[in-house]
Design a protein around this motif. Sequence first.
Motif, short mmCIF file in Angstrom:
data_model
loop_
_atom_site.label_atom_id
_atom_site.label_comp_id
_atom_site.label_asym_id
_atom_site.label_seq_id
_atom_site.Cartn_x
_atom_site.Cartn_y
_atom_site.Cartn_z
N ALA A 283 34.64 75.49 -7.56
CA ALA A 283 35.27 74.14 -8.06
C ALA A 283 36.39 74.20 -8.79
O ALA A 283 37.43 73.24 -8.86
N HIS A 284 36.48 75.12 -9.76
CA HIS A 284 37.61 75.00 -10.76
C HIS A 284 38.90 75.60 -10.19
O HIS A 284 40.17 75.49 -10.75
N THR A 285 39.00 76.34 -9.17
CA THR A 285 40.03 76.94 -8.52
C THR A 285 40.39 76.57 -7.14
O THR A 285 41.26 77.16 -6.43
N LEU A 286 39.76 75.50 -6.67
CA LEU A 286 40.18 74.93 -5.36
C LEU A 286 41.67 74.62 -5.25
O LEU A 286 42.19 74.54 -3.92
N GLY A 287 42.32 74.31 -6.26
CA GLY A 287 43.62 73.76 -6.05
C GLY A 287 44.37 75.14 -5.57
O GLY A 287 45.72 74.93 -5.12
N ALA A 288 44.00 76.32 -5.57
CA ALA A 288 44.79 77.42 -5.02
C ALA A 288 44.65 77.42 -3.63
O ALA A 288 45.31 78.14 -2.94
N VAL A 289 43.56 76.79 -2.84
CA VAL A 289 43.52 77.01 -1.40
C VAL A 289 43.54 75.76 -0.85
O VAL A 289 43.72 75.63 0.49
N LEU A 290 43.24 74.42 -1.57
CA LEU A 290 43.49 73.18 -0.72
C LEU A 290 44.46 72.37 -1.60
O LEU A 290 44.54 72.29 -2.68
N LYS A 291 45.39 71.84 -0.86
CA LYS A 291 46.62 71.15 -1.03
C LYS A 291 46.57 69.70 -1.05
O LYS A 291 47.68 69.17 -1.29
N TYR A 292 45.41 69.01 -0.65
CA TYR A 292 45.35 67.58 -0.70
C TYR A 292 44.27 67.07 -1.14
O TYR A 292 43.12 67.74 -1.29
N ARG A 293 44.43 65.98 -1.89
CA ARG A 293 43.29 65.35 -2.67
C ARG A 293 42.04 65.16 -1.84
O ARG A 293 40.74 65.41 -1.96
N GLU A 294 42.32 64.75 -0.48
CA GLU A 294 41.23 64.35 0.60
C GLU A 294 40.57 65.49 0.78
O GLU A 294 39.23 65.51 1.03
N ASP A 295 41.09 66.57 1.25
CA ASP A 295 40.43 67.84 1.41
C ASP A 295 39.55 68.39 0.15
O ASP A 295 38.62 68.83 0.37
N ALA A 296 40.10 68.26 -1.16
CA ALA A 296 39.36 68.90 -2.27
C ALA A 296 38.27 67.91 -2.45
O ALA A 296 36.98 68.57 -2.68
N ASP A 297 38.31 66.53 -2.21
CA ASP A 297 36.93 65.81 -2.43
C ASP A 297 36.04 65.92 -1.18
O ASP A 297 34.78 66.03 -1.64
N ARG A 298 36.43 66.33 0.18
CA ARG A 298 35.43 66.62 0.83
C ARG A 298 34.57 67.82 0.54
O ARG A 298 33.59 68.07 0.98
N VAL A 299 35.55 68.79 0.58
CA VAL A 299 34.95 70.27 0.14
C VAL A 299 33.94 70.25 -1.14
O VAL A 299 33.04 70.86 -1.30
N HIS A 300 34.48 69.44 -2.19
CA HIS A 300 33.36 69.37 -3.53
C HIS A 300 32.17 68.81 -2.99
O HIS A 300 31.19 69.42 -3.60
N LYS A 301 32.01 68.07 -2.04
CA LYS A 301 30.86 67.51 -1.82
C LYS A 301 30.00 68.32 -1.06
O LYS A 301 28.88 68.18 -0.77
#
Length: 309
Positions: A283-301
């Motif tokens: 969760a803390h490092t997702l910004g290294a692999v996902l570049k869109y907020r929508e993608d990060a929100d979907r994956v967080h869940k």
Amino acid sequence: MNVSAPAGAGSTPARPTPGSPAELATALRATGYLADDGLATAAFLSMQMNRPLFCEGEPGTGKTALAQALAETLDAPLIRLQCHDGIDAAQALYDWDFPRQLLHLRALEAAAGVDGATLDADAVEASLYDERFLLSRPILRALRTSPSVLLIDEIDRADDEFEAFLLEVLTEHAVTIPEVGEIRAQVPPVVVLTSNRTREVHDALKRRCLYLWLEHPNIDREIEILHSRLPGVPERLAAEVARAVQKLRQTDLIKPPGVAETLDWAHALQLVGARHLDPESAAHTLGAVLKYREDADRVHKQLDTLLAS
């Protein structure tokens, strides 16, 4: 007039060209680029046949990295032309340095004023279009530099007129500048064209190239790439990152991660001291692999599902 770079100017000694696809694959591996048999064969034939290598595939499959690895393998400069909407021949080939030409003209006028001489219009014009005022853009630099690797990146972003211009250059390995004459490559550059297939490139251009479709690597090769590019990555972390990225590519994301993102994620996890991939470190490092907020929100869940073996 036929103009070429003088010996020793704009050229560098080349290391020997690999004598087989297997030798090329070994040389590429030494740079950190892992090529399978098909890729190594296509790149080898491109160099032997003096034909451009046209690489298509999803973003992040290693198309640009291949050109970089070939340049390192051949000990040749990488000259990159980044295509975009509206690019034209002047941006790719050459232009004239108008500010310097203007300064030169003023200097001639000032000198004539001091001496009381009359300027010869033809001589002045000829001096304005001297090679010292010529600005070489990527394609002209590649033709004048032997050896070199010319990367024409994302050709699918350019228009039909620019494709037509490339046809002649890539076939003849020469261009004609009206004020200077013909400039022909002493040694044709190794040319790599890439496309993310945002549109279809015309058959006329493809016919002049060798074609290569690049896929994302399978999990075993992705783990091997991680160990090659990040020698200190723990075995467990590399396997878990590769497995998670493989799952992300099967998820409905705006921008599925490429190999570069896999490497960035593993490196980021190393930097925060993670020995394996758990929900908190992911969760803390997702910004290294996902570049869109929508993608990060979907994956967080769905992190628990993503990280499940």
